[in-house]
Design an enzyme around this catalytic site. Structure first.
Site, mmCIF file in Angstrom:
data_model
loop_
_atom_site.group_PDB
_atom_site.id
_atom_site.type_symbol
_atom_site.label_atom_id
_atom_site.label_comp_id
_atom_site.label_asym_id
_atom_site.label_seq_id
_atom_site.Cartn_x
_atom_site.Cartn_y
_atom_site.Cartn_z
ATOM 1 N N HIS A 1 49.199 66.898 9.223
ATOM 2 C CA HIS A 1 49.341 67.037 10.683
ATOM 3 C C HIS A 1 50.155 68.295 11.018
ATOM 4 O O HIS A 1 49.830 69.030 11.949
ATOM 5 C CB HIS A 1 50.078 65.819 11.277
ATOM 6 C CG HIS A 1 49.349 64.521 11.140
ATOM 7 N ND1 HIS A 1 49.910 63.392 10.596
ATOM 8 C CD2 HIS A 1 48.080 64.166 11.507
ATOM 9 C CE1 HIS A 1 49.040 62.388 10.638
ATOM 10 N NE2 HIS A 1 47.920 62.829 11.175
ATOM 11 N N LYS B 1 47.922 47.282 18.157
ATOM 12 C CA LYS B 1 48.099 47.542 16.732
ATOM 13 C C LYS B 1 49.554 47.325 16.357
ATOM 14 O O LYS B 1 50.443 47.448 17.189
ATOM 15 C CB LYS B 1 47.738 49.001 16.438
ATOM 16 C CG LYS B 1 46.299 49.206 16.064
ATOM 17 C CD LYS B 1 46.156 50.583 15.457
ATOM 18 C CE LYS B 1 44.742 50.913 15.065
ATOM 19 N NZ LYS B 1 44.635 52.316 14.643
ATOM 20 N N SER C 1 47.664 59.259 6.828
ATOM 21 C CA SER C 1 48.820 58.382 7.083
ATOM 22 C C SER C 1 48.602 57.039 6.392
ATOM 23 O O SER C 1 49.555 56.413 5.917
ATOM 24 C CB SER C 1 48.993 58.161 8.582
ATOM 25 O OG SER C 1 49.233 59.375 9.225
ATOM 26 N N ARG D 1 39.142 67.146 8.181
ATOM 27 C CA ARG D 1 39.450 67.333 6.758
ATOM 28 C C ARG D 1 38.173 67.468 5.941
ATOM 29 O O ARG D 1 37.940 68.467 5.284
ATOM 30 C CB ARG D 1 40.282 66.156 6.243
ATOM 31 C CG ARG D 1 41.684 66.118 6.820
ATOM 32 C CD ARG D 1 42.346 64.797 6.596
ATOM 33 N NE ARG D 1 41.575 63.721 7.220
ATOM 34 C CZ ARG D 1 41.961 62.448 7.263
ATOM 35 N NH1 ARG D 1 43.084 62.081 6.699
ATOM 36 N NH2 ARG D 1 41.223 61.543 7.862
#
Ligand code: PNS
Length: 164
Positions: free
Chosen positions: A19, A43, A130, A92
């Protein structure tokens, strides 16, 4: 001339060196970049929104034109409210494409004046996420070089009693 402002939205649970790499690149292209931390009440993140914001602040303190904020609800509402027309996302690998296209196209439908701009990270971070970082940290191990030092410390603290 109006300033070019962009938002870099994400969960950032926690922020990784991938990031940071993306926002470093974006900060050279835009006058101002706001990292927008999603507050998703449905979440259960490892780090609270406040903790995530603090960790990002520490991790990007070398970038004077980058700030951090939280948002809940739709990204496009946050963008409209703050008069931001560009959203940044990191791409990515090809596996990111499906999800990112879905996100970008939905946002474009909801807010046609906006653009999503993709940045590619350094190849070292292509498989870093992450999720992987959380998984490894939950077993008491560390992915050295994958997260900023403040995040490594915070993960150690967070999982110190739960490591198997
Ligand atoms: O880091 P992430 O979890 O991949 O980031 C995803 C994020 C936060 C950018 C995305 O889920 C988001 O913008 N959520 C807010 C709700 C929204 O606007 N959704 C877009 C329409 S489906």
């Amino acid at each position: 001339m109006s300033k070019r402002i962009a938002v870099y939205p994400g969960s950032f649970d926690p922020v990784t060196n991938g990031h940071v790499d993306i926002v470093e690149r974006a900060s050279t292209t835009f006058d101002k970049v706001i990292m927008g931390v999603l507050v998703n009440r449905n979440k259960k993140p490892v780090f609270s929104p406040e903790e995530r914001v603090e960790l990002i602040r520490e991790s990007v303190k070398h970038l004077p034109n980058v700030s951090v904020d939280c948002f809940s609800g739709l990204l496009v509402d946050f963008m409209r409210k703050n008069e931001i027309k560009v959203a940044i996302r990191g791409l990515r690998a090809v596996s990111d494409l499906e999800y990112e296209f879905q996100l970008a196209h939905t946002n474009q439908l909801l807010y046609p004046e906006m653009e999503t701009v993709f940045f590619m990270p350094n190849v070292n971070y292509v498989y870093l996420s992450s999720t992987t970082v959380r998984e490894v940290a939950s077993h008491g191990a560390e992915l050295s070089g994958c997260v900023p030092p403040c995040v490594a410390k915070a993960l150690k603290e967070k999982f110190k009693n739960s490591a198997l």
